[in-house]
Design an enzyme around this catalytic site. Structure first.
Site, PDB file in Angstrom:
ATOM      1  CG  HIS A  16      -1.955   0.993   1.299  1.00 51.24           C
ATOM      2  ND1 HIS A  16      -2.233   1.712   2.442  1.00 51.24           N
ATOM      3  CD2 HIS A  16      -2.832   1.425   0.359  1.00 51.24           C
ATOM      4  CE1 HIS A  16      -3.245   2.522   2.213  1.00 51.24           C
ATOM      5  NE2 HIS A  16      -3.619   2.374   0.958  1.00 51.24           N
ATOM      6  CD  GLU A  43      -2.903   2.133  -3.307  1.00 53.56           C
ATOM      7  OE1 GLU A  43      -3.914   2.846  -3.387  1.00 53.56           O
ATOM      8  OE2 GLU A  43      -1.945   2.405  -2.529  1.00 53.56           O
ATOM      9  CG  ASP A  45      -3.261   6.996  -3.311  1.00 54.60           C
ATOM     10  OD1 ASP A  45      -4.331   6.388  -3.477  1.00 54.60           O
ATOM     11  OD2 ASP A  45      -2.523   6.837  -2.318  1.00 54.60           O
ATOM     12  CG  HIS A  58      -4.558   9.140   0.135  1.00 52.32           C
ATOM     13  ND1 HIS A  58      -5.371   9.846   1.012  1.00 52.32           N
ATOM     14  CD2 HIS A  58      -5.213   7.982  -0.131  1.00 52.32           C
ATOM     15  CE1 HIS A  58      -6.457   9.148   1.257  1.00 52.32           C
ATOM     16  NE2 HIS A  58      -6.392   8.010   0.578  1.00 52.32           N
ATOM     17  CD  GLU A 118      -7.369   4.956  -4.362  1.00 53.65           C
ATOM     18  OE1 GLU A 118      -8.312   5.706  -4.021  1.00 53.65           O
ATOM     19  OE2 GLU A 118      -6.669   4.325  -3.570  1.00 53.65           O
TER      20      GLU A 118
END
Length: 258
Positions: A16, A43, A45, A58, A118
């Site tokens: 993450h 992952e 953002d 994020h 993401e």
């Protein structure tokens, strides 16, 4: 009637924001640290700068993870590159920069790693940000390689990505079911030709896993930091686990027991 499952060429374990909380999130130091722990699937953002460059962050605002103030997407990439995105975490990372999505993608390609982007738009830029992500990957990601996975809480962002890069798999992120059962969210995911539902891990149960798999989609979860939660998801037969605890879970674990 059961639909054949979408292809899923990705590892089960996903790091993450690079390395969870061990390094400042969404920085190259975090991704390098995650790789040092053996992770192969990352992952991040992604959002747009004011001059149209995709960068990693994020929050919509800068205060939590940088020394800046205000809306991150209101700055140019040149201004974003001057921010300190590491001191908030620890002195060891002082001066860390927010990278572009292109820089991370090229690092993943060079190291044969998998990437989950993401799409995290600044409010009001959902479709635009999704399209930009699709256009970037069309330009730099080889068609012969395993494609990145696009995920988002915003259906319009996934639509934008689909419109320009339909070959790149998509997953709909869901924190709470809009109808209490997940049926409405599954319908949205199917309408976007998604490959996966990516849920708050507490939402999964055996019946829902069977329903989603039966519809041809994969089942993934965020953010799983406790062994009991990870074991429950493995026992349910889910396909992906996003974790901050790159120091706790071995990404080589593929069996039925942690």
């Amino acid at each position: 009637m059961t639909t054949a499952l979408k292809p899923w060429p990705y590892p089960r374990w996903v790091a993450h924001r690079g390395a969870g909380k061990l390094a400042p999130e969404n920085t190259m130091s975090a991704f390098r640290l995650g790789a040092q722990h053996g992770y192969r699937f990352f992952e991040c953002d992604a959002k747009l700068s004011s001059d149209g460059v995709l960068f990693l962050m994020h929050d919509a605002t800068l205060e939590r993870t940088t020394n800046g103030r205000g809306i991150g997407g209101a700055l140019t990439m040149g201004e974003i590159a001057q921010l300190d995105a590491g001191s908030w975490h620890s002195r060891a990372y002082a001066g860390e920069q927010l990278p572009t999505l292109e820089a991370l993608a090229r690092w993943c390609l060079a190291n044969h790693l998998h990437l989950n982007v993401e799409i995290k738009p600044t409010p009001g830029q959902d479709e635009e940000t999704g399209r930009a992500c699709g256009e970037l990957m069309n330009r730099i990601w080889p068609q012969a390689a395993v494609q990145p996975l696009f995920t988002s809480f915003k259906p319009e962002a996934l639509k934008g990505a689909r419109d320009v890069a339909p070959h790149i798999p998509r997953g709909l992120l869901v924190d709470r079911f809009s109808d209490g059962t997940g049926d409405a969210d599954l319908k949205i995911a199917l309408g976007l030709d998604c490959s996966a539902l990516v849920l708050n891990h507490a939402l999964w149960d055996a019946a829902l896993v069977a329903k989603v798999h039966g519809a041809g989609l994969r089942c993934s979860s965020y953010t799983v930091n406790d062994p009991w939660a990870a074991q429950r998801l493995i026992d349910l037969g889910t396909d992906g686990i996003i974790t901050d605890r790159v120091d706790l879970f071995s990404p080589a674990q593929i069996g039925s027991q942690l």
